[in-house]
Scaffold this motif. Sequence first.
Motif, short mmCIF file in Angstrom:
data_model
loop_
_atom_site.label_atom_id
_atom_site.label_comp_id
_atom_site.label_asym_id
_atom_site.label_seq_id
_atom_site.Cartn_x
_atom_site.Cartn_y
_atom_site.Cartn_z
N UNK A 19 0.84 -1.19 0.00
CA UNK A 19 0.00 0.00 0.00
C UNK A 19 0.88 1.24 0.00
N UNK A 20 0.48 2.26 -0.75
CA UNK A 20 1.24 3.50 -0.76
C UNK A 20 1.05 4.22 0.57
N UNK A 21 1.98 5.12 0.88
CA UNK A 21 1.86 5.86 2.14
C UNK A 21 0.60 6.73 2.13
N UNK A 22 0.26 7.29 1.00
CA UNK A 22 -0.93 8.14 0.93
C UNK A 22 -2.20 7.33 1.23
N UNK A 23 -2.29 6.15 0.62
CA UNK A 23 -3.48 5.31 0.85
C UNK A 23 -3.54 4.80 2.28
N UNK A 24 -2.37 4.39 2.79
CA UNK A 24 -2.34 3.89 4.17
C UNK A 24 -2.67 4.99 5.16
N UNK A 25 -2.19 6.19 4.90
CA UNK A 25 -2.50 7.33 5.76
C UNK A 25 -3.99 7.63 5.76
N UNK A 26 -4.59 7.54 4.59
CA UNK A 26 -6.02 7.84 4.48
C UNK A 26 -6.85 6.84 5.30
N UNK A 27 -6.49 5.55 5.21
CA UNK A 27 -7.28 4.52 5.88
C UNK A 27 -6.88 4.33 7.34
N UNK A 28 -5.79 4.93 7.75
CA UNK A 28 -5.33 4.79 9.14
C UNK A 28 -5.47 6.12 9.88
N UNK A 29 -4.69 7.11 9.50
CA UNK A 29 -4.73 8.39 10.20
C UNK A 29 -6.04 9.14 9.95
N UNK A 30 -6.38 9.36 8.69
CA UNK A 30 -7.56 10.18 8.37
C UNK A 30 -8.83 9.59 8.97
N UNK A 31 -9.01 8.28 8.84
CA UNK A 31 -10.22 7.64 9.35
C UNK A 31 -10.29 7.73 10.87
N UNK A 32 -9.21 7.37 11.53
CA UNK A 32 -9.20 7.38 12.99
C UNK A 32 -9.39 8.80 13.52
N UNK A 33 -8.75 9.77 12.88
CA UNK A 33 -8.89 11.16 13.29
C UNK A 33 -10.34 11.62 13.16
N UNK A 34 -10.98 11.26 12.05
CA UNK A 34 -12.36 11.67 11.83
C UNK A 34 -13.28 11.08 12.90
N UNK A 35 -13.11 9.80 13.20
CA UNK A 35 -13.93 9.16 14.23
C UNK A 35 -13.65 9.77 15.60
N UNK A 36 -12.37 9.95 15.94
CA UNK A 36 -12.01 10.51 17.23
C UNK A 36 -12.54 11.91 17.42
N UNK A 37 -12.46 12.73 16.39
CA UNK A 37 -12.96 14.10 16.50
C UNK A 37 -14.46 14.12 16.77
N UNK A 38 -15.21 13.25 16.08
CA UNK A 38 -16.66 13.18 16.30
C UNK A 38 -16.98 12.69 17.71
N UNK A 39 -16.33 11.62 18.13
CA UNK A 39 -16.63 11.04 19.44
C UNK A 39 -16.23 11.95 20.60
#
Length: 219
Positions: free
Chosen positions: A79-99
């Motif tokens: 997996x590219x770093x961009x794709x891995x970042x999107x599915x790891x950092x971006x997703x977790x950050x979005x969920x954490x910010x909402x919760x």
Amino acid sequence: MKVLIFGATGMVGQGVLRECLLDQDIERVVTVGRNATGQQNPKLAEIVHQDLFDLSSIEAELTGLDACFFCLGVSSFRMSEADYTHLTYDLTFAVGRTLSRLNPGMTFSYVTGAGTDTTERGRSMWARVKGRTENALLRMPFKAAYMYRPGMIQPMDGIRSKTAVYQVAISVLRPLFPVMRRAFPNAITTTSQLGRAMIAVAKERAASRVLETRDITRY
């Protein structure tokens, strides 16, 4: 205690869900994922939701919760770093910010991995991304946030990994796990130990915000 689980159909999430359903102090378990777990239990409520980056349509069902066990994760293999970042950092950050907005008194538990790099500058791509994710979560306004860094995880109770290469390795190593755990007690944990540790820390808190395998196996 009322808890929320993301990733309850994965290997780690299945173990955490099982321990939550067994724990008498947990009165309600809410799972969020793209697929249902198939479990049947009076205290289990499942939310099947396809876009985990946007939880706005289910926010009303995500309030009044004491703890979140975030067990979602993808392999960085090929997996590219961009794709891995999107599915790891971006997703977790979005969920954490909402919760953190909906449940400021919540304890948030995140499963990362041994070797996570919180300097965000190391050679290992996955470790940098996981480290960036840990750092972001620890800055969020939760009651508390804990990072779990297991090494090798032995699935228990019939649990299987959805990642084919991992499941092959687990099947090959299964007869050796008892010996390996005795020889390397600080490197190997189980799905049940990890689940129990996350629940115990959510109840009582822990001295450290980062728990390595040696800390997990104490529970």
